[in-house]
Motif scaffolding. Sequence first.
Motif, PDB file in Angstrom:
ATOM      1  N   LEU A  14      42.797  35.843  33.957  1.00 19.12           N
ATOM      2  CA  LEU A  14      41.992  35.664  35.155  1.00 19.12           C
ATOM      3  C   LEU A  14      42.346  36.744  36.163  1.00 19.12           C
ATOM      4  O   LEU A  14      43.517  36.918  36.517  1.00 19.12           O
ATOM      5  CB  LEU A  14      42.248  34.294  35.783  1.00 19.12           C
ATOM      6  CG  LEU A  14      41.494  34.028  37.084  1.00 19.12           C
ATOM      7  CD1 LEU A  14      40.001  33.853  36.814  1.00 19.12           C
ATOM      8  CD2 LEU A  14      42.058  32.828  37.804  1.00 19.12           C
ATOM      9  N   ILE A  15      41.345  37.482  36.614  1.00 16.51           N
ATOM     10  CA  ILE A  15      41.535  38.477  37.666  1.00 16.51           C
ATOM     11  C   ILE A  15      41.269  37.775  38.988  1.00 16.51           C
ATOM     12  O   ILE A  15      40.154  37.281  39.224  1.00 16.51           O
ATOM     13  CB  ILE A  15      40.593  39.679  37.475  1.00 16.51           C
ATOM     14  CG1 ILE A  15      40.864  40.345  36.122  1.00 16.51           C
ATOM     15  CG2 ILE A  15      40.758  40.673  38.624  1.00 16.51           C
ATOM     16  CD1 ILE A  15      39.851  41.415  35.744  1.00 16.51           C
ATOM     17  N   ALA A  16      42.280  37.685  39.833  1.00 21.33           N
ATOM     18  CA  ALA A  16      42.188  36.952  41.093  1.00 21.33           C
ATOM     19  C   ALA A  16      42.424  37.896  42.257  1.00 21.33           C
ATOM     20  O   ALA A  16      43.343  38.714  42.235  1.00 21.33           O
ATOM     21  CB  ALA A  16      43.223  35.826  41.118  1.00 21.33           C
ATOM     22  N   GLY A  17      41.596  37.757  43.275  1.00 23.68           N
ATOM     23  CA  GLY A  17      41.726  38.565  44.477  1.00 23.68           C
ATOM     24  C   GLY A  17      40.658  38.160  45.459  1.00 23.68           C
ATOM     25  O   GLY A  17      39.898  37.220  45.224  1.00 23.68           O
ATOM     26  N   ALA A  35      33.041  43.823  43.288  1.00 20.89           N
ATOM     27  CA  ALA A  35      33.139  45.103  42.573  1.00 20.89           C
ATOM     28  C   ALA A  35      34.600  45.524  42.394  1.00 20.89           C
ATOM     29  O   ALA A  35      34.967  46.063  41.348  1.00 20.89           O
ATOM     30  CB  ALA A  35      32.358  46.184  43.320  1.00 20.89           C
ATOM     31  N   ARG A  36      35.448  45.256  43.388  1.00 20.63           N
ATOM     32  CA  ARG A  36      36.883  45.571  43.248  1.00 20.63           C
ATOM     33  C   ARG A  36      37.527  44.707  42.166  1.00 20.63           C
ATOM     34  O   ARG A  36      38.360  45.185  41.387  1.00 20.63           O
ATOM     35  CB  ARG A  36      37.603  45.405  44.587  1.00 20.63           C
ATOM     36  CG  ARG A  36      37.432  46.591  45.517  1.00 20.63           C
ATOM     37  CD  ARG A  36      38.358  46.523  46.735  1.00 20.63           C
ATOM     38  NE  ARG A  36      37.931  45.544  47.719  1.00 20.63           N
ATOM     39  CZ  ARG A  36      36.945  45.718  48.594  1.00 20.63           C
ATOM     40  NH1 ARG A  36      36.281  46.850  48.617  1.00 20.63           N
ATOM     41  NH2 ARG A  36      36.631  44.770  49.449  1.00 20.63           N
ATOM     42  N   LEU A  37      37.146  43.432  42.133  1.00 15.23           N
ATOM     43  CA  LEU A  37      37.659  42.563  41.067  1.00 15.23           C
ATOM     44  C   LEU A  37      37.208  43.081  39.706  1.00 15.23           C
ATOM     45  O   LEU A  37      38.003  43.167  38.760  1.00 15.23           O
ATOM     46  CB  LEU A  37      37.175  41.125  41.267  1.00 15.23           C
ATOM     47  CG  LEU A  37      37.717  40.368  42.477  1.00 15.23           C
ATOM     48  CD1 LEU A  37      36.932  39.080  42.697  1.00 15.23           C
ATOM     49  CD2 LEU A  37      39.198  40.072  42.307  1.00 15.23           C
ATOM     50  N   GLU A  38      35.925  43.437  39.618  1.00 16.35           N
ATOM     51  CA  GLU A  38      35.381  43.903  38.340  1.00 16.35           C
ATOM     52  C   GLU A  38      35.957  45.245  37.915  1.00 16.35           C
ATOM     53  O   GLU A  38      36.025  45.531  36.717  1.00 16.35           O
ATOM     54  CB  GLU A  38      33.858  43.965  38.428  1.00 16.35           C
ATOM     55  CG  GLU A  38      33.240  42.574  38.493  1.00 16.35           C
ATOM     56  CD  GLU A  38      31.739  42.582  38.652  1.00 16.35           C
ATOM     57  OE1 GLU A  38      31.163  43.617  39.063  1.00 16.35           O
ATOM     58  OE2 GLU A  38      31.127  41.526  38.367  1.00 16.35           O
ATOM     59  N   ALA A  39      36.397  46.047  38.867  1.00 12.79           N
ATOM     60  CA  ALA A  39      36.999  47.340  38.518  1.00 12.79           C
ATOM     61  C   ALA A  39      38.273  47.158  37.696  1.00 12.79           C
ATOM     62  O   ALA A  39      38.673  48.060  36.960  1.00 12.79           O
ATOM     63  CB  ALA A  39      37.284  48.152  39.786  1.00 12.79           C
ATOM     64  N   ALA A  40      38.900  45.994  37.798  1.00 12.22           N
ATOM     65  CA  ALA A  40      40.115  45.727  37.016  1.00 12.22           C
ATOM     66  C   ALA A  40      39.786  45.226  35.609  1.00 12.22           C
ATOM     67  O   ALA A  40      40.682  45.144  34.760  1.00 12.22           O
ATOM     68  CB  ALA A  40      40.995  44.705  37.738  1.00 12.22           C
ATOM     69  N   HIS A  49      43.261  42.709  25.874  1.00  6.76           N
ATOM     70  CA  HIS A  49      43.054  41.322  26.288  1.00  6.76           C
ATOM     71  C   HIS A  49      41.640  41.126  26.806  1.00  6.76           C
ATOM     72  O   HIS A  49      40.848  42.072  26.877  1.00  6.76           O
ATOM     73  CB  HIS A  49      44.102  40.937  27.337  1.00  6.76           C
ATOM     74  CG  HIS A  49      45.496  41.132  26.837  1.00  6.76           C
ATOM     75  ND1 HIS A  49      46.038  40.382  25.813  1.00  6.76           N
ATOM     76  CD2 HIS A  49      46.450  42.037  27.179  1.00  6.76           C
ATOM     77  CE1 HIS A  49      47.274  40.791  25.564  1.00  6.76           C
ATOM     78  NE2 HIS A  49      47.543  41.803  26.374  1.00  6.76           N
ATOM     79  N   LEU A  50      41.311  39.898  27.178  1.00  2.00           N
ATOM     80  CA  LEU A  50      39.977  39.562  27.657  1.00  2.00           C
ATOM     81  C   LEU A  50      40.045  39.185  29.138  1.00  2.00           C
ATOM     82  O   LEU A  50      40.656  38.173  29.484  1.00  2.00           O
ATOM     83  CB  LEU A  50      39.397  38.403  26.843  1.00  2.00           C
ATOM     84  CG  LEU A  50      37.949  38.041  27.130  1.00  2.00           C
ATOM     85  CD1 LEU A  50      37.027  39.222  26.813  1.00  2.00           C
ATOM     86  CD2 LEU A  50      37.553  36.832  26.312  1.00  2.00           C
ATOM     87  N   PRO A  51      39.428  40.001  29.997  1.00  2.00           N
ATOM     88  CA  PRO A  51      39.428  39.683  31.425  1.00  2.00           C
ATOM     89  C   PRO A  51      38.336  38.672  31.769  1.00  2.00           C
ATOM     90  O   PRO A  51      37.286  38.636  31.114  1.00  2.00           O
ATOM     91  CB  PRO A  51      39.120  41.030  32.081  1.00  2.00           C
ATOM     92  CG  PRO A  51      38.270  41.734  31.073  1.00  2.00           C
ATOM     93  CD  PRO A  51      38.789  41.281  29.724  1.00  2.00           C
ATOM     94  N   VAL A  52      38.583  37.874  32.791  1.00  2.00           N
ATOM     95  CA  VAL A  52      37.578  36.948  33.298  1.00  2.00           C
ATOM     96  C   VAL A  52      37.767  36.826  34.809  1.00  2.00           C
ATOM     97  O   VAL A  52      38.890  36.921  35.310  1.00  2.00           O
ATOM     98  CB  VAL A  52      37.660  35.571  32.593  1.00  2.00           C
ATOM     99  CG1 VAL A  52      38.949  34.856  32.896  1.00  2.00           C
ATOM    100  CG2 VAL A  52      36.467  34.707  32.927  1.00  2.00           C
ATOM    101  N   ILE A  53      36.657  36.679  35.506  1.00  3.26           N
ATOM    102  CA  ILE A  53      36.670  36.513  36.958  1.00  3.26           C
ATOM    103  C   ILE A  53      35.946  35.206  37.254  1.00  3.26           C
ATOM    104  O   ILE A  53      34.845  34.975  36.740  1.00  3.26           O
ATOM    105  CB  ILE A  53      35.977  37.707  37.649  1.00  3.26           C
ATOM    106  CG1 ILE A  53      36.759  38.998  37.357  1.00  3.26           C
ATOM    107  CG2 ILE A  53      35.843  37.477  39.158  1.00  3.26           C
ATOM    108  CD1 ILE A  53      36.059  40.272  37.788  1.00  3.26           C
ATOM    109  N   VAL A 120      48.172  46.035  36.440  1.00  5.76           N
ATOM    110  CA  VAL A 120      47.783  46.081  35.020  1.00  5.76           C
ATOM    111  C   VAL A 120      48.920  46.637  34.169  1.00  5.76           C
ATOM    112  O   VAL A 120      49.099  46.222  33.021  1.00  5.76           O
ATOM    113  CB  VAL A 120      46.489  46.909  34.837  1.00  5.76           C
ATOM    114  CG1 VAL A 120      46.177  47.113  33.371  1.00  5.76           C
ATOM    115  CG2 VAL A 120      45.316  46.224  35.529  1.00  5.76           C
ATOM    116  N   ALA A 121      49.710  47.537  34.731  1.00  6.24           N
ATOM    117  CA  ALA A 121      50.821  48.138  33.980  1.00  6.24           C
ATOM    118  C   ALA A 121      51.861  47.095  33.554  1.00  6.24           C
ATOM    119  O   ALA A 121      52.634  47.338  32.626  1.00  6.24           O
ATOM    120  CB  ALA A 121      51.482  49.234  34.814  1.00  6.24           C
TER     121      ALA A 121
END
Length: 132
Positions: A14-17, A35-40, A49-53, A120-121
């Motif tokens: 989960l990308i959280a922000g 868009a900033r969340l999606e940039a990750a 891995h599989l990202p999800v927002i 991400v690193a």
Amino acid sequence: MTDKPVADEPMLILIAGPYRSGTDGDPQAAAANLARLEAAAWPVFATGHLPVIGEWIALPVLRSAGAGPTDPLAEQVLYPTADRLLAHCDAVLRLPGASTGADQDVATARRRGLPVYHDVAEIPRRAQRESV
């Protein structure tokens, strides 16, 4: 050779922000935050891995109810969507910026024993497997 851990299986991360935070209800500001969340998403995907927002799920739910992110119904959809989604996630990537919802996501992840990454690193790369 690197000392960085390697993941055997793909994780759902989960990308959280910030999404609505700091926007004062301005749809363009919220779109910029999304868009900033999606940039990750690509960097997470590139680690194997599989990202999800959460908003990828919550916004269509709101639209199907005839509402949007500034509608009072959003309070009953945005945070609960993230909470339900976290029941299926393996980790959280917390992006910078003030966000009550993202802070709740991190707290939920920690309660559930999930790793929380801030870059991400830090995410372990998935072991490369040969395609059959």
